[in-house]
Motif scaffolding. Structure first.
Motif, PDB file in Angstrom:
ATOM      1  N   ALA A 115      -8.551   0.957   0.274  1.00  0.00           N
ATOM      2  CA  ALA A 115      -8.222   0.128   1.434  1.00  0.00           C
ATOM      3  C   ALA A 115      -9.274   0.193   2.528  1.00  0.00           C
ATOM      4  O   ALA A 115      -9.215  -0.596   3.473  1.00  0.00           O
ATOM      5  CB  ALA A 115      -6.867   0.541   2.002  1.00  0.00           C
ATOM      6  N   ALA A 174      -3.987   0.645   6.213  1.00  0.00           N
ATOM      7  CA  ALA A 174      -4.491   1.946   5.791  1.00  0.00           C
ATOM      8  C   ALA A 174      -4.610   2.907   6.964  1.00  0.00           C
ATOM      9  O   ALA A 174      -4.311   4.088   6.840  1.00  0.00           O
ATOM     10  CB  ALA A 174      -5.840   1.798   5.096  1.00  0.00           C
ATOM     11  N   GLN A 207       0.813  -1.209   0.000  1.00  0.00           N
ATOM     12  CA  GLN A 207       0.000   0.000   0.000  1.00  0.00           C
ATOM     13  C   GLN A 207       0.850   1.264   0.000  1.00  0.00           C
ATOM     14  O   GLN A 207       0.497   2.248  -0.637  1.00  0.00           O
ATOM     15  CB  GLN A 207      -0.969   0.003   1.180  1.00  0.00           C
ATOM     16  N   VAL A 233      -5.474   5.174  -2.482  1.00  0.00           N
ATOM     17  CA  VAL A 233      -5.181   3.911  -1.810  1.00  0.00           C
ATOM     18  C   VAL A 233      -6.012   3.769  -0.543  1.00  0.00           C
ATOM     19  O   VAL A 233      -6.560   2.697  -0.263  1.00  0.00           O
ATOM     20  CB  VAL A 233      -3.669   3.787  -1.505  1.00  0.00           C
TER      21      VAL A 233
END
Length: 151
Positions: free
Chosen positions: A32, A67, A16, A28
């Motif tokens: 995520a 995340a 990530q 992202v």
């Protein structure tokens, strides 16, 4: 299950971060948070055996765990001036601490309410993750960047 989740979490953190450099941090984080929400509402909610749970744990570890821990300070750094970073990261940590503190009792009450079934907890978790994905998307749009921009 916990071991596989944490194993895939390691790969998720590395991937990530790299992908965030390529397509943007907000993109992202939106993916995520949306992907695990969808996983919870489909794969975990509908799982019928242990194989499904292992697949869920693998995919959840790949998407969800990094995340919030790895990319959140990078997002704050992206939207803040340097002198405000510490304050904003502290506020973000305080908000997350409230969610962590209240999440377990809420989950326990949902399990009790649904007569020892995880269905209520699963729906609550999936819905919360999808709402957080929408909040990140709104934040990205509020910054004046389009939905498909690299941000």
């Amino acid at each position: 299950l916990l071991a596989t989740l944490t194993d895939y979490s390691l790969f998720g953190r590395i991937l990530q971060g790299y992908i965030a450099d390529c397509i943007g941090r907000f993109n992202v984080v939106i993916i995520a948070t949306a992907a695990p929400g969808i996983l919870v509402l489909t794969l975990w909610l509908l799982s019928a055996n242990g194989v499904h749970l292992f697949v869920f744990a693998d995919l959840y570890g790949l998407f969800a765990t990094s995340a919030f821990t790895s990319l959140a300070p990078a997002l704050i750094g992206q939207i803040s001036i340097m002198s405000q970073n510490g304050t904003r990261i502290g506020i973000q940590s305080a908000v997350i601490s409230l969610a962590v503190l209240l999440g377990n009792p809420i989950g326990g009450q949902l399990i009790e309410f649904y007569h020892k079934s995880f269905t209520g907890l699963q729906v609550f978790t999936g819905a919360a993750m999808l709402m957080s994905s929408c909040a990140f998307l709104l934040a990205k749009c509020k910054l004046g960047q389009g939905i498909l921009s690299r941000a």
